[in-house]
Motif scaffolding. Structure first.
Motif, PDB file in Angstrom:
ATOM      1  N   THR A   1      16.325  45.407  -4.479  1.00 22.92           N
ATOM      2  CA  THR A   1      17.804  46.163  -5.329  1.00 22.92           C
ATOM      3  C   THR A   1      18.095  46.623  -4.584  1.00 22.92           C
ATOM      4  O   THR A   1      19.473  47.136  -5.092  1.00 22.92           O
ATOM      5  N   GLN A   2      18.515  46.828  -2.667  1.00 20.94           N
ATOM      6  CA  GLN A   2      19.468  47.049  -1.976  1.00 20.94           C
ATOM      7  C   GLN A   2      20.515  45.983  -2.177  1.00 20.94           C
ATOM      8  O   GLN A   2      20.128  44.623  -2.078  1.00 20.94           O
ATOM      9  N   GLU A   3      21.570  46.415  -2.061  1.00 22.02           N
ATOM     10  CA  GLU A   3      22.664  45.367  -1.001  1.00 22.02           C
ATOM     11  C   GLU A   3      22.620  44.917  -0.234  1.00 22.02           C
ATOM     12  O   GLU A   3      22.432  45.410   0.477  1.00 22.02           O
ATOM     13  N   SER A   4      22.922  43.884  -0.209  1.00 24.40           N
ATOM     14  CA  SER A   4      23.111  43.238   1.475  1.00 24.40           C
ATOM     15  C   SER A   4      23.345  43.180   1.828  1.00 24.40           C
ATOM     16  O   SER A   4      24.631  44.256   2.264  1.00 24.40           O
ATOM     17  N   ASP A   5      22.982  44.230   3.435  1.00 23.59           N
ATOM     18  CA  ASP A   5      23.409  44.739   4.602  1.00 23.59           C
ATOM     19  C   ASP A   5      23.917  43.735   5.903  1.00 23.59           C
ATOM     20  O   ASP A   5      23.951  42.648   6.015  1.00 23.59           O
ATOM     21  N   GLU A   6      25.504  43.871   5.820  1.00 22.23           N
ATOM     22  CA  GLU A   6      26.232  42.775   6.890  1.00 22.23           C
ATOM     23  C   GLU A   6      25.607  42.736   8.489  1.00 22.23           C
ATOM     24  O   GLU A   6      25.303  41.624   9.075  1.00 22.23           O
ATOM     25  N   LEU A   7      24.636  43.733   8.304  1.00 23.19           N
ATOM     26  CA  LEU A   7      24.011  44.178   9.883  1.00 23.19           C
ATOM     27  C   LEU A   7      22.715  43.061   9.808  1.00 23.19           C
ATOM     28  O   LEU A   7      22.459  42.334  10.783  1.00 23.19           O
ATOM     29  N   PHE A   8      21.938  42.399   9.090  1.00 28.37           N
ATOM     30  CA  PHE A   8      21.015  41.919   8.940  1.00 28.37           C
ATOM     31  C   PHE A   8      21.590  40.648   8.380  1.00 28.37           C
ATOM     32  O   PHE A   8      20.606  39.617   8.145  1.00 28.37           O
ATOM     33  N   ASP A   9      22.575  39.966   7.474  1.00 29.89           N
ATOM     34  CA  ASP A   9      22.993  38.706   7.195  1.00 29.89           C
ATOM     35  C   ASP A   9      22.719  37.496   8.400  1.00 29.89           C
ATOM     36  O   ASP A   9      22.555  38.051   9.503  1.00 29.89           O
ATOM     37  N   ASP A  10      22.020  36.712   7.163  1.00 31.37           N
ATOM     38  CA  ASP A  10      21.231  35.929   8.822  1.00 31.37           C
ATOM     39  C   ASP A  10      21.145  34.572   8.041  1.00 31.37           C
ATOM     40  O   ASP A  10      20.754  34.645   6.680  1.00 31.37           O
ATOM     41  N   PRO A  11      22.439  33.663   7.770  1.00 29.49           N
ATOM     42  CA  PRO A  11      21.886  32.407   6.741  1.00 29.49           C
ATOM     43  C   PRO A  11      20.658  31.339   6.905  1.00 29.49           C
ATOM     44  O   PRO A  11      20.401  30.515   5.925  1.00 29.49           O
ATOM     45  N   PHE A  12      19.914  31.358   7.628  1.00 28.31           N
ATOM     46  CA  PHE A  12      18.680  30.834   8.270  1.00 28.31           C
ATOM     47  C   PHE A  12      17.275  31.822   6.796  1.00 28.31           C
ATOM     48  O   PHE A  12      16.004  30.915   7.575  1.00 28.31           O
ATOM     49  N   LEU A  13      18.047  32.917   7.192  1.00 26.79           N
ATOM     50  CA  LEU A  13      17.240  33.869   6.127  1.00 26.79           C
ATOM     51  C   LEU A  13      17.102  33.682   5.051  1.00 26.79           C
ATOM     52  O   LEU A  13      16.744  35.061   3.663  1.00 26.79           O
ATOM     53  N   ASP A  14      17.909  33.580   3.899  1.00 23.54           N
ATOM     54  CA  ASP A  14      17.972  32.962   2.979  1.00 23.54           C
ATOM     55  C   ASP A  14      17.408  33.214   1.681  1.00 23.54           C
ATOM     56  O   ASP A  14      17.277  34.007   0.997  1.00 23.54           O
ATOM     57  N   ASP A  15      15.898  32.866   1.972  1.00 20.61           N
ATOM     58  CA  ASP A  15      15.175  32.109   1.164  1.00 20.61           C
ATOM     59  C   ASP A  15      13.669  33.084   1.885  1.00 20.61           C
ATOM     60  O   ASP A  15      12.254  32.380   0.715  1.00 20.61           O
ATOM     61  N   VAL A  16      14.572  33.541   2.286  1.00 24.64           N
ATOM     62  CA  VAL A  16      13.305  34.840   2.720  1.00 24.64           C
ATOM     63  C   VAL A  16      13.235  35.736   1.698  1.00 24.64           C
ATOM     64  O   VAL A  16      14.096  36.493   1.566  1.00 24.64           O
ATOM     65  N   PRO A  17      11.724  35.711   1.256  1.00 24.07           N
ATOM     66  CA  PRO A  17      10.799  37.158  -0.077  1.00 24.07           C
ATOM     67  C   PRO A  17      11.238  38.563   1.045  1.00 24.07           C
ATOM     68  O   PRO A  17      10.783  38.326   2.236  1.00 24.07           O
ATOM     69  N   LEU A  18      12.328  39.418   0.161  1.00 23.51           N
ATOM     70  CA  LEU A  18      11.760  40.714   0.594  1.00 23.51           C
ATOM     71  C   LEU A  18      10.687  41.035  -0.059  1.00 23.51           C
ATOM     72  O   LEU A  18      10.097  40.873  -0.713  1.00 23.51           O
TER      73      LEU A  18
ATOM     74  N   HIS B   1      -7.724  45.457  11.622  1.00 19.64           N
ATOM     75  CA  HIS B   1      -8.278  43.937  11.450  1.00 19.64           C
ATOM     76  C   HIS B   1      -7.137  43.295  10.575  1.00 19.64           C
ATOM     77  O   HIS B   1      -8.277  42.302  10.355  1.00 19.64           O
ATOM     78  N   HIS B   2      -6.121  43.693  10.262  1.00 11.77           N
ATOM     79  CA  HIS B   2      -4.701  42.672  10.414  1.00 11.77           C
ATOM     80  C   HIS B   2      -5.041  41.346  10.667  1.00 11.77           C
ATOM     81  O   HIS B   2      -5.433  41.017  12.122  1.00 11.77           O
ATOM     82  N   SER B   3      -4.858  39.960  10.479  1.00 13.58           N
ATOM     83  CA  SER B   3      -4.630  39.198  10.747  1.00 13.58           C
ATOM     84  C   SER B   3      -3.688  38.924  12.315  1.00 13.58           C
ATOM     85  O   SER B   3      -3.522  39.411  12.676  1.00 13.58           O
ATOM     86  N   LEU B   4      -4.568  37.713  13.589  1.00 12.69           N
ATOM     87  CA  LEU B   4      -4.804  37.746  14.068  1.00 12.69           C
ATOM     88  C   LEU B   4      -3.538  36.593  14.335  1.00 12.69           C
ATOM     89  O   LEU B   4      -2.957  36.766  15.002  1.00 12.69           O
ATOM     90  N   ASP B   5      -2.964  35.820  13.508  1.00 11.93           N
ATOM     91  CA  ASP B   5      -2.312  35.013  13.156  1.00 11.93           C
ATOM     92  C   ASP B   5      -0.352  35.355  13.633  1.00 11.93           C
ATOM     93  O   ASP B   5      -0.698  36.839  13.300  1.00 11.93           O
ATOM     94  N   LYS B   6      -0.191  34.823  14.646  1.00 10.98           N
ATOM     95  CA  LYS B   6       0.878  35.742  15.808  1.00 10.98           C
ATOM     96  C   LYS B   6       2.074  35.577  14.526  1.00 10.98           C
ATOM     97  O   LYS B   6       3.487  36.512  15.131  1.00 10.98           O
ATOM     98  N   ASP B   7       2.383  34.677  13.703  1.00  9.91           N
ATOM     99  CA  ASP B   7       3.382  34.630  12.800  1.00  9.91           C
ATOM    100  C   ASP B   7       3.275  35.349  11.661  1.00  9.91           C
ATOM    101  O   ASP B   7       3.820  35.566  10.810  1.00  9.91           O
ATOM    102  N   GLN B   8       2.310  35.876  11.400  1.00  6.29           N
ATOM    103  CA  GLN B   8       1.759  37.393   9.949  1.00  6.29           C
ATOM    104  C   GLN B   8       2.281  38.599  10.983  1.00  6.29           C
ATOM    105  O   GLN B   8       1.007  39.333  11.125  1.00  6.29           O
TER     106      GLN B   8
ATOM    107  N   ALA C   1      14.797  39.602   9.632  1.00  5.09           N
ATOM    108  CA  ALA C   1      15.476  39.117  11.097  1.00  5.09           C
ATOM    109  C   ALA C   1      12.956  37.953  10.755  1.00  5.09           C
ATOM    110  O   ALA C   1      13.545  36.651  12.098  1.00  5.09           O
ATOM    111  N   LEU C   2      12.260  38.291  10.228  1.00  8.89           N
ATOM    112  CA  LEU C   2      11.646  37.981  10.926  1.00  8.89           C
ATOM    113  C   LEU C   2      10.414  37.111   9.823  1.00  8.89           C
ATOM    114  O   LEU C   2       9.807  36.487   9.585  1.00  8.89           O
ATOM    115  N   GLY C   3      10.770  37.332   8.441  1.00  8.59           N
ATOM    116  CA  GLY C   3      10.113  36.444   6.999  1.00  8.59           C
ATOM    117  C   GLY C   3       8.969  37.065   6.699  1.00  8.59           C
ATOM    118  O   GLY C   3       9.051  38.610   6.611  1.00  8.59           O
ATOM    119  N   HIS C   4       7.914  36.111   6.858  1.00  6.15           N
ATOM    120  CA  HIS C   4       7.010  37.458   6.070  1.00  6.15           C
ATOM    121  C   HIS C   4       6.489  37.980   6.826  1.00  6.15           C
ATOM    122  O   HIS C   4       5.750  38.452   8.380  1.00  6.15           O
TER     123      HIS C   4
END
Length: 672
Positions: free
Chosen positions: A355-372, A15-22, A319-322
């Motif tokens: 706790t992981q070091e950044s992986d260049e595969l997922f580096d994206d300057p637009f997502l730097d502020d997205v909490p993991l 029953h997880h949210s139907l919000d397509k951004d969640q 890649a997708l944020g929250h």
């Protein structure tokens, strides 16, 4: 209403949210009812009004896809839900359909997909022909394109590329073990198709044990072979996804089409996605499409095919944020004792992503502020009331335990780390007098065990000597090869001498030791007797030494024309009534479950595995066993093997070997 009783975690995901951004991630442990929960999630989406055409469900192979489709159809019918089915596909089918869909956006007539893709085994045959030559030069790969059959054999590749013969010679000098050379060639050709890049990127994927010069030479060699195959229009199985992904990297219009195609994408076994698969999925979900990623990083064991658990643990967040994470930690497959060992093996496999070091595969300057998201160690909880797990050191005790299992209707499997170890297990079971199942299909391959042995005996008779190179199948059975008492030295009758010679080989005893059932043994024995009678008949036609040389080719021809055809149908229709032991390598048991499981030779150097000829450090320890990433891969494989058990799990460790590091540390259960 559904007949299923769901756990609290299952209900939360369903029953997880139907919000397509969640977006939602589910860490589903072994035996946690993952498929049942996925079915319920799809049913929930359909009953809330989501159009079936806006839902995509992805699986990794056709059998799982068909099984899910059938179960969903049955569930909807049983509950009176009148809805079309969502789009349910394998990853490669999805890639192929995307390519064709994208033709409508920006046609690319140079792109032709195979209707019948070649397999990695076909590539192995091709490279075997390239390196081995001889009769193998006429073998290779077959591909069907636009209803036209293409055959690309090794000789064509060698002829088409200048200086190929010189390259082959140089590589063969550098690689004394040809089978490893072929494995690396196939890996290079298929692995780059699971990456967002080109074949030359594989130069940076050098295995630690291979010198840089040799690896660069090999990648360059494979690149030239690959270029020739592509020019001939050959599409590998992996191309179905690779070409779709590479097309998206070049076309904004195609990317826009994909991002407006679905509202919900549900991916099963997300821990097995490659870089290409992950790229396609996350790009499809970047704009108002909810990703439901279900998997278990602890069960990611296909790193050789490009899989990386980091895509599930960290890649989705960056890649997708929250994203919301749910844990299906309760296992309905086994109880607390097996769960205790499983948790011990899997310790630290689920780690906090921040706790992981950044992986260049997922580096994206637009997502730097997205909490993991916080991925932590979610221990498995075994719900079965009764189970057992222990370490066994005694050969005799294990034999007696296994014999007791076979007197029941329980499924039994011996799991080994490598294919070579299967021979050790089969020899062990032969000593114990226990039936085991051959992995080869009961057809020409099974029958070839008998004919190979009979031809060996016949050649020994013709040459008046016992050959040192005996049939490979004989190594499964112990004991002497000859019984001198059966020889007939006191007669001049060549047919009597011949019969005594054939019967002096203890072939019947060997067949009995390895036959998976009495039915198969009866067929083998009939072939044995028929062979003997046929040979004696031929000898009687010309009872002299001159007929010896004619015996082998005549009998070989007769076997091809009569023996095989006579028993083919009977062999293919056999239904094994007797209980037997499965012997399988760890990579082949993923997704399966058995009542009784033996992890054979769960010792240090096997789990984790190190090749006998592996390079060693100054302390004599194989270098792989000091590499954290490699140990983690082996840890996941051991976890998968251990969690196949439903009732009893035995870690068999020979008395002269050290216990694997994976189970030496104490856990919450006192089971050692």
């Amino acid at each position: 209403m559904s007949k299923y009783q769901y756990t609290e975690s299952q209900q939360s995901f369903i029953h997880h949210s139907l919000d397509k951004d969640q977006h939602v991630r589910v860490i589903a442990g072994p035996g946690s009812g993952k498929t049942t929960t996925l079915l319920a999630r799809v049913r929930y989406l359909l009953t809330t009004g989501v159009p079936a055409s806006r839902i995509l469900i992805l699986a990794f192979n056709r059998s799982i896809k068909n099984q899910f489709e059938n179960k969903l159809s049955g569930l909807l019918f049983a509950e009176g839900i009148h809805s079309a089915l969502p789009d349910i596909r394998t990853f490669h089918s999805w890639g192929q359909s995307l390519t064709y869909d994208l033709f409508n956006v920006c046609p690319d007539r140079s792109l032709i997909l195979s209707h019948e893709p070649v397999s990695a085994n076909s590539l192995s045959v091709l490279f075997k022909g390239i390196f081995s030559g001889g009769v193998f030069r006429n073998r290779g790969i077959r591909v069907v394109q636009k209803n036209k059959n293409l055959q690309i054999n090794a000789q064509q590749v060698v002829d088409a590329i200048p200086d190929m013969e010189r390259d082959i010679s140089d590589l063969l000098r550098s690689w004394p073990r040809q089978h490893e050379l072929i494995e690396h060639c196939v890996s290079v050709m298929t692995t780059y198709r699971n990456m967002i890049g080109v074949i030359n990127d594989m130069r940076e994927k050098k295995p630690a044990e291979v010198p840089h010069g040799e690896w660069d030479e090999l990648v360059g060699f494979v690149a030239r072979v690959d270029e020739y195959l592509v020019a001939q229009g050959v599409s590998l199985f992996e191309d179905q996804l690779y070409r779709a992904a590479m097309y998206l990297t070049r076309s904004e219009r195609a990317l826009e089409y994909l991002q407006n195609r679905y509202d919900y994408i549900l991916v099963d076994e997300f821990q097995d996605v490659s870089e290409v698969s992950q790229f396609l999925v996350v790009n499809a979900c970047r704009k108002h499409c909810q990703l439901n990623a279900v998997g278990d990083p602890r069960q990611s064991i296909f790193e050789f095919a490009g899989a990386d658990p980091a895509y599930l643990i960290r890649g989705i967040d960056q890649a997708l944020g929250h994203i919301t994470t749910y844990y299906l930690s309760e296992s309905f497959r086994f109880g607390q004792h097996i769960a205790g060992f499983a948790n011990k093996i899997a310790r630290n496999l689920l780690i906090s992503s921040d706790t992981q070091e950044s992986d260049e595969l997922f580096d994206d300057p637009f997502l730097d502020d997205v909490p993991l998201a916080d991925i932590h160690n979610a221990e498995i909880i075994g719900l079965k009331p009764r189970d057992a797990a222990w370490v066994e050191r005694s050969d005799q005790q294990l034999m007696e335990i296994t014999a007791g299992w076979l007197r029941t209707n329980k499924s039994v499997v011996y799991i080994v780390r490598t294919h070579d170890q299967k021979v050790d297990v089969e020899a062990f079971l032969v000593r114990a007098g226990l039936h085991f199942k051959h992995n080869a299909a009961i057809n020409y391959k099974a029958l070839s065990c008998v004919t190979e042995s009979l031809m060996y005996i016949l050649n020994c008779w013709v040459e008046n000597r016992i050959r040192s190179e005996r049939p490979s199948f004989w190594r499964y059975a112990e004991g002497p090869a000859l019984n001198p008492a059966a020889l007939a030295d006191d007669t001049d009758d060549i047919t009597v001498q011949f019969e005594g010679f054939v019967r002096s080989f203890l072939l019947t005893d060997k067949l009995k030791a390895v036959s998976p059932s009495q039915t198969m043994l009866n067929i083998y024995e009939r072939i044995y007797e028929e062979f003997l009678r046929e040979c004696i008949t031929l000898l009687q036609q010309d009872a002299g030494e001159s007929s010896k040389e004619q015996l082998v080719p005549v009998m070989a021809d007769r076997f091809v024309r009569t023996i095989y055809s006579r028993y083919e149908d009977q062999l293919s229709e056999i239904q094994e009534a007797e209980n037997y032991i499965h012997v399988e390598v760890a990579h082949r048991v993923k997704g399966l479950e058995f009542d009784k499981v033996v992890l054979f030779d769960f010792s240090e150097g096997v789990f984790p595995f190190a090749r006998r000829h592996a390079e060693r450090d100054q302390n004599g320890i194989p270098y792989q066993l000091n590499l954290p990433d490699y140990i983690e891969q082996e840890q996941r494989l051991a976890f998968v093997a251990a969690t196949r058990a439903k009732e009893e799990l035995v870690f068999y460790i020979p008395s002269d070997k050290a216990v694997s590091r994976f189970i030496t540390q104490q856990s919450g259960y006192d089971t050692l």
